[in-house]
Design a protein around this motif. Structure first.
Motif, short mmCIF file in Angstrom:
data_model
loop_
_atom_site.label_atom_id
_atom_site.label_comp_id
_atom_site.label_asym_id
_atom_site.label_seq_id
_atom_site.Cartn_x
_atom_site.Cartn_y
_atom_site.Cartn_z
N LYS A 93 4.27 17.48 1.72
CA LYS A 93 4.22 17.19 3.16
C LYS A 93 3.63 15.81 3.41
CE LYS A 93 4.41 18.22 7.58
NZ LYS A 93 3.80 17.01 8.12
N ASN A 94 2.56 15.46 2.70
CA ASN A 94 1.93 14.14 2.89
C ASN A 94 2.88 13.02 2.47
OD1 ASN A 94 -0.33 15.34 3.87
ND2 ASN A 94 -1.52 15.16 1.96
N LEU A 95 3.65 13.24 1.41
CA LEU A 95 4.60 12.23 0.96
C LEU A 95 5.69 12.03 2.01
CD1 LEU A 95 5.65 10.29 -1.18
CD2 LEU A 95 6.84 12.22 -2.27
N GLU A 96 6.14 13.17 2.59
CA GLU A 96 7.15 13.06 3.65
C GLU A 96 6.58 12.32 4.86
OE1 GLU A 96 9.81 16.03 6.51
OE2 GLU A 96 8.58 16.84 4.86
N THR A 126 3.99 10.51 -5.55
CA THR A 126 5.17 11.03 -6.28
C THR A 126 4.77 11.51 -7.67
OG1 THR A 126 6.60 9.50 -5.07
CG2 THR A 126 7.47 10.43 -7.11
N ASN A 127 3.97 10.69 -8.37
CA ASN A 127 3.49 11.10 -9.71
C ASN A 127 2.65 12.36 -9.63
OD1 ASN A 127 4.79 8.91 -10.83
ND2 ASN A 127 2.97 7.58 -10.75
N GLY A 128 1.74 12.39 -8.62
CA GLY A 128 0.89 13.57 -8.47
C GLY A 128 1.71 14.81 -8.17
N LEU A 129 2.72 14.64 -7.30
CA LEU A 129 3.56 15.77 -6.95
C LEU A 129 4.34 16.24 -8.18
CD1 LEU A 129 4.63 17.62 -4.72
CD2 LEU A 129 6.39 15.89 -4.24
N THR A 130 4.79 15.27 -8.97
CA THR A 130 5.51 15.63 -10.19
C THR A 130 4.60 16.42 -11.14
OG1 THR A 130 6.90 13.68 -9.98
CG2 THR A 130 6.79 14.71 -12.16
N GLN A 131 3.36 15.94 -11.31
CA GLN A 131 2.42 16.62 -12.21
C GLN A 131 2.07 18.01 -11.70
OE1 GLN A 131 -0.75 13.78 -12.36
NE2 GLN A 131 0.22 12.53 -13.97
N LEU A 132 1.84 18.09 -10.36
CA LEU A 132 1.51 19.39 -9.78
C LEU A 132 2.67 20.37 -9.96
CD1 LEU A 132 -0.27 18.33 -6.47
CD2 LEU A 132 -1.30 19.61 -8.37
N GLU A 167 0.84 -1.21 0.00
CA GLU A 167 0.00 0.00 0.00
C GLU A 167 0.88 1.26 0.00
OE1 GLU A 167 -2.42 -0.43 3.41
OE2 GLU A 167 -3.79 -1.90 2.50
N PHE A 168 1.97 1.19 0.80
CA PHE A 168 2.87 2.33 0.85
C PHE A 168 3.49 2.60 -0.52
CE2 PHE A 168 7.45 3.28 0.96
CZ PHE A 168 7.40 4.62 1.32
N LEU A 169 3.98 1.54 -1.16
CA LEU A 169 4.62 1.72 -2.46
C LEU A 169 3.63 2.28 -3.48
CD1 LEU A 169 6.77 -1.55 -2.66
CD2 LEU A 169 7.57 0.78 -2.22
N SER A 170 2.40 1.73 -3.41
CA SER A 170 1.38 2.21 -4.36
C SER A 170 1.05 3.69 -4.09
CB SER A 170 0.13 1.35 -4.24
OG SER A 170 -0.90 1.87 -5.05
N GLU A 171 0.85 3.98 -2.81
CA GLU A 171 0.48 5.35 -2.46
C GLU A 171 1.66 6.29 -2.71
OE1 GLU A 171 -1.55 7.75 1.32
OE2 GLU A 171 -1.15 5.58 1.41
N GLU A 172 2.90 5.79 -2.41
CA GLU A 172 4.07 6.63 -2.66
C GLU A 172 4.20 6.94 -4.15
OE1 GLU A 172 8.76 6.55 -1.35
OE2 GLU A 172 7.90 4.77 -2.31
#
Length: 723
Positions: free
Chosen positions: A246-249, A165-171, A156-161
């Motif tokens: 922040k959520n990713l961290e 990560t992808n979302g953060l990259t897109q943002l 779940e962590f890997l999937s969510e990470e």
């Protein structure tokens, strides 16, 4: 029987005496001058196979009777020696078997108690083994559950990470792009950059951007205000990007904490598994030892019971044989006493003066070798002395029952009552010599009795004291061994309890740690949800607040523009300046969102507080468990050492008791060896001493009587003159 301790008996001596007495009495019953007397004496000579060429027949009869008496005494001494050995054997065997029976009875009782204890211990060990196997199975299940949970959480962590990560990259790309070009349709451009995102939050944001691009929703721009639209979109993108970062961290920190907790849990479970396996191995080893000990105890019990039965049988048969042989010995002693009495009476009859007078008047009983003068030739004084001495001896024999005095009386009767014509002979010289020899024997016997009596008293006193000391030592050691055995048993029970408690402590730590992990995971999930909800509400509140705060200046500008373009007909009529939904509920929505946000933040604060309290309680509980674990381990170490020391001390005392028992057995054997002789001398010492005194006094009286007569002096003078 060839194994009998008794010697082959001689032909019944009393029968010889009976035959001799009958012949002598038959001879004495015949008148002196009768021809029948001569025939009877000749018959007696023939019956006794006497050689008439030497001593007179009557003298030979007397000698034969004396030989019989001597043989009877020798037989009695031999039988007494054999009986003494037999008696020693019987008493020793009976005492040994009695003690063996007592020891075996106690040993069998103790063995049965040990068997019961070991059966109970075997049952406890079996239950403990089953409990350990259940604990091991539970531990394995906990490891499986922990691994499965960790694997699932990691996935779940890997999937969510990846999503974050992808979302953060897109943002970041969307923000950087819009910030660089500042397009008039910022919402549309941002929507195009986010249109391929599968992240739910970005999909929702993309939808809002699409609505804003179409002039709908709270991100739609005011007419002609392109700068406001771009700034609002960039603010949303920047805020969303920062929140994602922040959520990713936080997600990665939570994952690291989860991995750390998993590692600790797995370490604890593995350590618990190793300890449970070790305890199971110890339990199985103890089961093997207990089974081996039980087998040995049961084998020993069977052997002891068989030995006990054998010893009881030997004791009973020995007691029976002892009673039978003692009765036989007593009967033989009674018959031999009667025999000796009959022989003494016969000798006395045949050696009397009247017998010599009678035998001297018959041809058969006269001498054929030498011409002896009969005792009738002696003076009446000599006869009186002999008669007086014999009377004195008989009186003393009647009072003291002395065999020595009886022997002296017989000796006097057997002493020749004649002297040759060539040389006078003192008839009392042999008697006086015999008395002198007897006094020497009496003194030697007194000395020997005293030495043996003192020896027996000293040896028995010393060895009885040593035996009592050994008995006290054995009792003290046995009591100490019993106490040590009880201590060892008690401490072994405490050791088993401590090990059991340690196993439960390990399980409790595992359970508490697993529960804490589950609570923390739930806390992490709840916090993530609360923070995500708060973030969304904060963004919504910020967007609405920013929009409505900017609305008033823009309305004034719009009115000015409308005033300059008054020549054109307006498309709409306004009753007041544009307020949007601010006055129609917009402010209320912001208030509601703020209330929900406050509630969410309060709930998050409460969750943090609850987590901190739960963590503190967990740490306190774990500290108590680990402290108890350390105490139990130290207790197990101390108990193990104490049990080993106790067992060692018990073995040492058993060795000491064995030595004491061997010493006691040696003392008892020595006392048993000297018992027959010492019992006799201690029981008869005073009587023997009294008898010897009486015998000495009687002998002194006889000497005084003999030497104090003129006849004795006359014989002494004649012998001196003849020499």
């Amino acid at each position: 029987s060839s194994s009998s301790p008794w010697p082959v008996p001689h032909p019944p001596v009393p029968m010889k005496v009976a035959s001799m007495a009958l012949l002598v009495l038959a001879m004495l019953a015949v008148p002196v001058a009768s021809v029948k007397t001569v025939h009877t004496v000749k018959t007696l000579h023939t019956a006794l196979s006497l050689d008439l060429s030497g001593d007179r027949p009557i003298t030979k009869v007397v000698k034969l009777l004396k030989d019989m008496a001597a043989q009877s005494e020798a037989d009695a001494a031999a039988e007494a020696d054999v009986y003494e050995k037999f008696q020693c054997y019987c008493t020793k065997t009976i005492d040994e078997k009695t003690k063996s029976i007592e020891t075996l009875t106690d040993t069998i009782a103790m063995t049965k108690i040990d068997i019961e204890k070991n059966v109970a211990l075997a049952s406890q060990l079996a239950e403990k083994k089953e409990k350990l196997e259940r604990d091991l199975q539970g531990n394995e299940e906990s490891q499986t559950a922990a691994n499965s949970s960790r694997k699932k959480a990691n996935e779940e962590f890997l999937s969510e990470e990846t999503d974050m990560t992808n979302g953060l990259t897109q943002l970041s790309q969307a923000y950087d792009t819009l910030a660089a070009i500042n397009p008039p349709d910022a919402a549309g451009q941002a929507s195009l950059l986010l249109q391929f995102s599968e992240n739910p939050a970005l999909v929702s944001l993309n939808k809002q951007l699409q609505e804003a691009a179409q002039g709908q929703g709270f991100l739609s721009r005011a007419p002609g205000n392109y700068e406001g639209q771009t700034g609002g979109v960039l603010g949303v993108l920047r805020s969303t990007r920062d929140t994602y970062a922040k959520n990713l961290e936080d997600l990665r920190a939570a994952e690291a904490a989860s991995v750390e907790a998993y590692d600790k849990l797995l370490t604890t479970l593995l350590a618990s598994e190793d300890e449970l396996e070790a305890m199971k191995a110890m339990t199985m080893s103890a089961q093997t030892d207990t089974a081996t000990k039980l087998a040995a105890l049961r084998k020993g019990l069977k052997a002891d019971e068989e030995t006990l039965a054998t010893d009881e049988e030997i004791k009973a048969s020995t007691e029976k044989m002892y009673a039978e042989k003692t009765a036989i010995m007593e009967e033989r002693s009674r018959l031999r006493t009667q025999e000796n009495t009959a022989i003494a009476q016969a000798v006395s009859v045949l050696n009397s003066d009247s017998a010599f007078d009678a035998f001297g008047k018959t041809e058969t009983t006269k001498t054929q070798a030498e011409a002896f003068l009969q005792l009738s030739q002696e003076s009446s004084n000599v006869k009186s002395i002999r008669t007086a001495v014999l009377s004195l001896l008989k009186s003393e024999i009647h009072k003291t029952h002395s065999a020595r005095l009886a022997h002296l009386a017989a000796f006097m009767d057997a002493t020749p009552k004649v002297y040759t014509s060539e040389r006078p002979v003192n008839p009392f010289a042999p008697v006086l010599k015999e008395i002198d020899d007897m006094e020497g024997v009496i003194h030697a016997e007194e000395k020997a009795d005293k030495k043996k009596f003192d020896f027996c008293v000293s040896e028995r006193t010393t060895n009885h004291a040593a035996n009592a000391s050994r008995t006290d030592e054995i009792n003290t050691l046995s009591s100490s061994i019993t106490q040590l055995a009880q201590t060892a048993t008690t401490k072994e029970g405490e050791l088993q309890t401590a090990k059991f408690d340690l196993g439960n402590n390990t399980v409790d730590q595992t359970t508490v740690t697993a529960d804490r992990k589950a609570e923390n995971e739930e806390y992490q999930t709840n916090i993530a949800n609360l923070q995500n909800a708060a973030m969304l509400m904060q963004k919504a509140i910020k967007i609405l607040t920013t929009y409505y705060d900017k609305l008033q200046p823009k309305d004034s500008l719009l009115q000015k523009e409308e005033a300059t373009q008054a020549e054109e007909p307006p498309s709409y009529e306004f009753s007041a300046k544009f307020q949007g939904q601010k006055g129609g509920g917009g402010t209320g929505v912001i208030g509601q969102l703020q209330t929900i946000l406050n509630t969410t933040e309060e709930e998050e604060s409460n969750a943090h507080s609850a987590e901190q309290q739960a963590q503190a309680e967990f740490e306190d509980q774990m500290k108590a468990l680990t402290d108890n674990e350390a105490t139990l381990k130290q207790s197990i170490t101390d108990l193990t050492k104490l049990i080993a020391d106790t067992r060692l001390s018990m073995d040492q005392k058993k060795d000491e008791r064995t030595d004491a028992r061997e010493e006691k057995a040696s003392i008892i054997k020595y006392l048993e060896d000297i018992k027959p002789g010492c019992d006799f001398i201690e029981a008869n010492y005073e009587q023997r001493k009294t008898n010897r005194i009486a015998e000495s006094e009687s002998l002194t009286k006889a000497i005084t009587l003999i030497k104090g007569t003129p006849a004795y002096t006359n014989f002494e003078e004649k012998e001196a003159a003849a020499r």
